[in-house]
Design a protein around this motif. Sequence first.
Motif, PDB file in Angstrom:
ATOM      1  N   VAL A 142       0.729  -1.176  -0.103  1.00  0.00           N
ATOM      2  CA  VAL A 142      -0.017  -0.011   0.048  1.00  0.00           C
ATOM      3  C   VAL A 142       0.843   1.322   0.065  1.00  0.00           C
ATOM      4  O   VAL A 142       1.830   1.323   0.966  1.00  0.00           O
ATOM      5  CB  VAL A 142      -1.058   0.175   1.077  1.00  0.00           C
ATOM      6  N   VAL A 143       0.576   2.144  -0.897  1.00  0.00           N
ATOM      7  CA  VAL A 143       1.250   3.241  -0.876  1.00  0.00           C
ATOM      8  C   VAL A 143       0.243   4.463  -0.968  1.00  0.00           C
ATOM      9  O   VAL A 143      -0.505   4.495  -1.848  1.00  0.00           O
ATOM     10  CB  VAL A 143       2.064   3.440  -2.181  1.00  0.00           C
ATOM     11  N   VAL A 144       0.259   5.560  -0.170  1.00  0.00           N
ATOM     12  CA  VAL A 144      -0.653   6.649   0.211  1.00  0.00           C
ATOM     13  C   VAL A 144       0.421   7.813  -0.383  1.00  0.00           C
ATOM     14  O   VAL A 144       1.445   8.297   0.066  1.00  0.00           O
ATOM     15  CB  VAL A 144      -0.855   6.770   1.701  1.00  0.00           C
ATOM     16  N   PHE A 145      -0.270   8.618  -1.583  1.00  0.00           N
ATOM     17  CA  PHE A 145       0.369   9.800  -1.835  1.00  0.00           C
ATOM     18  C   PHE A 145      -0.597  10.901  -1.542  1.00  0.00           C
ATOM     19  O   PHE A 145      -1.720  10.978  -1.642  1.00  0.00           O
ATOM     20  CB  PHE A 145       0.319   9.837  -3.266  1.00  0.00           C
ATOM     21  N   PHE A 146       0.000  12.038  -0.744  1.00  0.00           N
ATOM     22  CA  PHE A 146      -0.615  12.768   0.280  1.00  0.00           C
ATOM     23  C   PHE A 146      -0.052  14.376  -0.188  1.00  0.00           C
ATOM     24  O   PHE A 146       1.151  14.473   0.018  1.00  0.00           O
ATOM     25  CB  PHE A 146      -0.588  12.770   1.792  1.00  0.00           C
ATOM     26  N   THR A 147      -0.827  15.057  -0.712  1.00  0.00           N
ATOM     27  CA  THR A 147      -0.407  16.399  -1.332  1.00  0.00           C
ATOM     28  C   THR A 147      -0.791  17.538  -0.488  1.00  0.00           C
ATOM     29  O   THR A 147      -1.804  17.293   0.521  1.00  0.00           O
ATOM     30  CB  THR A 147      -0.666  16.824  -2.696  1.00  0.00           C
ATOM     31  N   ASP A 148      -0.175  18.673  -0.348  1.00  0.00           N
ATOM     32  CA  ASP A 148      -0.491  19.751   0.723  1.00  0.00           C
ATOM     33  C   ASP A 148      -1.074  20.973  -0.211  1.00  0.00           C
ATOM     34  O   ASP A 148      -0.381  21.487  -0.934  1.00  0.00           O
ATOM     35  CB  ASP A 148       0.750  20.045   1.553  1.00  0.00           C
ATOM     36  N   ALA A 205       6.129   2.742   6.659  1.00  0.00           N
ATOM     37  CA  ALA A 205       7.209   3.745   6.566  1.00  0.00           C
ATOM     38  C   ALA A 205       6.417   5.090   6.386  1.00  0.00           C
ATOM     39  O   ALA A 205       5.379   5.085   5.561  1.00  0.00           O
ATOM     40  CB  ALA A 205       8.283   3.491   5.345  1.00  0.00           C
ATOM     41  N   TYR A 206       7.111   6.288   6.723  1.00  0.00           N
ATOM     42  CA  TYR A 206       6.566   7.657   6.669  1.00  0.00           C
ATOM     43  C   TYR A 206       7.538   8.500   5.940  1.00  0.00           C
ATOM     44  O   TYR A 206       8.675   8.499   6.396  1.00  0.00           O
ATOM     45  CB  TYR A 206       5.980   8.286   8.043  1.00  0.00           C
ATOM     46  N   TYR A 207       7.487   9.038   4.849  1.00  0.00           N
ATOM     47  CA  TYR A 207       8.243   9.999   4.171  1.00  0.00           C
ATOM     48  C   TYR A 207       7.555  11.411   3.957  1.00  0.00           C
ATOM     49  O   TYR A 207       6.502  11.400   3.495  1.00  0.00           O
ATOM     50  CB  TYR A 207       8.675   9.470   2.717  1.00  0.00           C
ATOM     51  N   GLY A 208       8.362  12.485   4.210  1.00  0.00           N
ATOM     52  CA  GLY A 208       7.712  13.741   4.072  1.00  0.00           C
ATOM     53  C   GLY A 208       7.561  14.595   4.991  1.00  0.00           C
ATOM     54  O   GLY A 208       8.218  14.538   6.026  1.00  0.00           O
ATOM     55  N   LYS A 209       6.492  15.485   5.007  1.00  0.00           N
ATOM     56  CA  LYS A 209       5.929  16.516   5.896  1.00  0.00           C
ATOM     57  C   LYS A 209       5.142  15.450   7.189  1.00  0.00           C
ATOM     58  O   LYS A 209       4.130  14.939   6.618  1.00  0.00           O
ATOM     59  CB  LYS A 209       5.072  17.513   5.337  1.00  0.00           C
ATOM     60  N   TRP A 210       5.136  15.858   8.239  1.00  0.00           N
ATOM     61  CA  TRP A 210       4.568  15.463   9.451  1.00  0.00           C
ATOM     62  C   TRP A 210       3.587  16.004  10.035  1.00  0.00           C
ATOM     63  O   TRP A 210       2.331  16.222  10.142  1.00  0.00           O
ATOM     64  CB  TRP A 210       5.345  14.691  10.412  1.00  0.00           C
ATOM     65  N   ASN A 242       9.410  17.661  10.445  1.00  0.00           N
ATOM     66  CA  ASN A 242       7.780  17.952  11.131  1.00  0.00           C
ATOM     67  C   ASN A 242       7.233  18.868  10.317  1.00  0.00           C
ATOM     68  O   ASN A 242       5.870  19.192   9.721  1.00  0.00           O
ATOM     69  CB  ASN A 242       7.971  18.442  12.665  1.00  0.00           C
ATOM     70  N   THR A 243       8.007  20.229   9.939  1.00  0.00           N
ATOM     71  CA  THR A 243       7.393  21.375   9.147  1.00  0.00           C
ATOM     72  C   THR A 243       8.463  21.572   8.168  1.00  0.00           C
ATOM     73  O   THR A 243       9.412  22.430   8.062  1.00  0.00           O
ATOM     74  CB  THR A 243       7.488  22.496   9.895  1.00  0.00           C
ATOM     75  N   LEU A 244       8.214  20.832   6.858  1.00  0.00           N
ATOM     76  CA  LEU A 244       9.035  20.626   5.727  1.00  0.00           C
ATOM     77  C   LEU A 244       9.299  22.145   5.109  1.00  0.00           C
ATOM     78  O   LEU A 244      10.294  22.335   4.479  1.00  0.00           O
ATOM     79  CB  LEU A 244       8.526  19.414   4.601  1.00  0.00           C
ATOM     80  N   GLU A 245       8.116  22.671   5.092  1.00  0.00           N
ATOM     81  CA  GLU A 245       8.237  23.969   4.468  1.00  0.00           C
ATOM     82  C   GLU A 245       9.138  25.027   5.310  1.00  0.00           C
ATOM     83  O   GLU A 245       9.748  26.196   4.637  1.00  0.00           O
ATOM     84  CB  GLU A 245       6.685  24.763   4.415  1.00  0.00           C
ATOM     85  N   PHE A 246       9.650  24.928   6.556  1.00  0.00           N
ATOM     86  CA  PHE A 246      10.362  25.666   7.029  1.00  0.00           C
ATOM     87  C   PHE A 246      12.161  25.126   7.255  1.00  0.00           C
ATOM     88  O   PHE A 246      12.796  25.857   7.405  1.00  0.00           O
ATOM     89  CB  PHE A 246       9.838  25.983   8.539  1.00  0.00           C
ATOM     90  N   THR A 247      11.946  23.702   7.054  1.00  0.00           N
ATOM     91  CA  THR A 247      13.438  23.148   6.965  1.00  0.00           C
ATOM     92  C   THR A 247      14.077  22.642   5.737  1.00  0.00           C
ATOM     93  O   THR A 247      14.982  22.276   5.449  1.00  0.00           O
ATOM     94  CB  THR A 247      13.389  21.735   7.805  1.00  0.00           C
ATOM     95  N   ILE A 270       3.649   8.783   1.793  1.00  0.00           N
ATOM     96  CA  ILE A 270       4.425   9.714   1.214  1.00  0.00           C
ATOM     97  C   ILE A 270       3.603  10.959   1.232  1.00  0.00           C
ATOM     98  O   ILE A 270       2.622  11.357   0.752  1.00  0.00           O
ATOM     99  CB  ILE A 270       4.798   9.490  -0.353  1.00  0.00           C
ATOM    100  N   SER A 271       4.167  11.968   1.855  1.00  0.00           N
ATOM    101  CA  SER A 271       3.617  13.242   2.526  1.00  0.00           C
ATOM    102  C   SER A 271       4.441  14.506   1.576  1.00  0.00           C
ATOM    103  O   SER A 271       5.349  14.888   2.207  1.00  0.00           O
ATOM    104  CB  SER A 271       3.430  13.320   3.909  1.00  0.00           C
ATOM    105  N   TYR A 272       3.778  14.961   0.482  1.00  0.00           N
ATOM    106  CA  TYR A 272       4.655  15.712  -0.289  1.00  0.00           C
ATOM    107  C   TYR A 272       4.158  16.966   0.422  1.00  0.00           C
ATOM    108  O   TYR A 272       2.982  17.232   0.846  1.00  0.00           O
ATOM    109  CB  TYR A 272       4.085  15.742  -1.649  1.00  0.00           C
ATOM    110  N   ILE A 273       4.971  18.072   0.231  1.00  0.00           N
ATOM    111  CA  ILE A 273       4.675  19.640   0.715  1.00  0.00           C
ATOM    112  C   ILE A 273       4.022  20.406  -0.537  1.00  0.00           C
ATOM    113  O   ILE A 273       3.284  20.972  -0.338  1.00  0.00           O
ATOM    114  CB  ILE A 273       5.903  20.239   1.136  1.00  0.00           C
ATOM    115  N   GLU A 274       4.425  19.990  -1.873  1.00  0.00           N
ATOM    116  CA  GLU A 274       3.846  20.587  -2.901  1.00  0.00           C
ATOM    117  C   GLU A 274       2.322  20.343  -2.956  1.00  0.00           C
ATOM    118  O   GLU A 274       1.901  19.160  -2.776  1.00  0.00           O
ATOM    119  CB  GLU A 274       4.368  19.928  -4.059  1.00  0.00           C
TER     120      GLU A 274
END
Length: 233
Positions: A7-13, A97-102, A127-132, A180-184
């Motif tokens: 199972v792969v979850v694609f999550f956009t922001d 597994a968790y990849y991306g923004k939390w 945690n805050t990918l837009e700031f790091t 997979i939690s994208y910031i884009e």
Amino acid sequence: PTSRPNVVVFFTDQQRFDTTGVHGSKLGLTPNFDRLAKQGTHLVNNFTCQPVCGPARSCLQTGLHATNTNVLKNGSPMKKGLRTIAHHFNDAGYHTAYYGKWHLSPIHRGPVSEEYRGGYQSWLASNTLEFTSDAFETHLWDEHNQEHVFPGYRVDALTDAAIRHIDQRSKEPDPFFLFISYIEPHHQNHRDDYPAPTGYEDDYADAPRPPDLQALGGSSPQHWPGYCGMIKR
């Protein structure tokens, strides 16, 4: 090697629903998403019980309302000890597994401590990918709290890391669950910009804006081309 599905979850922001072809967009931004929606099960109407980033994420991970997760606003940490999607997949024998923004930890910069990782076994996140990070400089931390800096466009860096993880886990006997939690296409906070890869913003310089954005005015004429370019990438 396993008969159970991976199972792969694609999550956009911050992505509008109407930027996808299956929801009416004529811009051709999401051909692969549209194909999956047409070939699979497409849930046309979905609603979040929270319109704010952190609270919505806590609800999605736990199945609980934000009043039960302690994430009533952005910046609030999720209550420790709650069962998440990861715990259920762990119990079923999956590698998680968790990849991306939390965005559910009390520490906003640097590694997320294990007690706030929601039970995921493998971890490559911020945690805050837009700031790091910025559009072309991605900083993520693994489950050992080691920092990794990736070159190239941020969504590409995260995708490449996910592909490497999938390749590795596909050789193992147990199935995997990867979130997979994208910031884009989230804007880049510190400069109020929607940074698309080189050339992508130009492709949508004349792209029509949705009626609500036209009516609201504001900065949407400036930001819409970059926003579309981020989604396309």
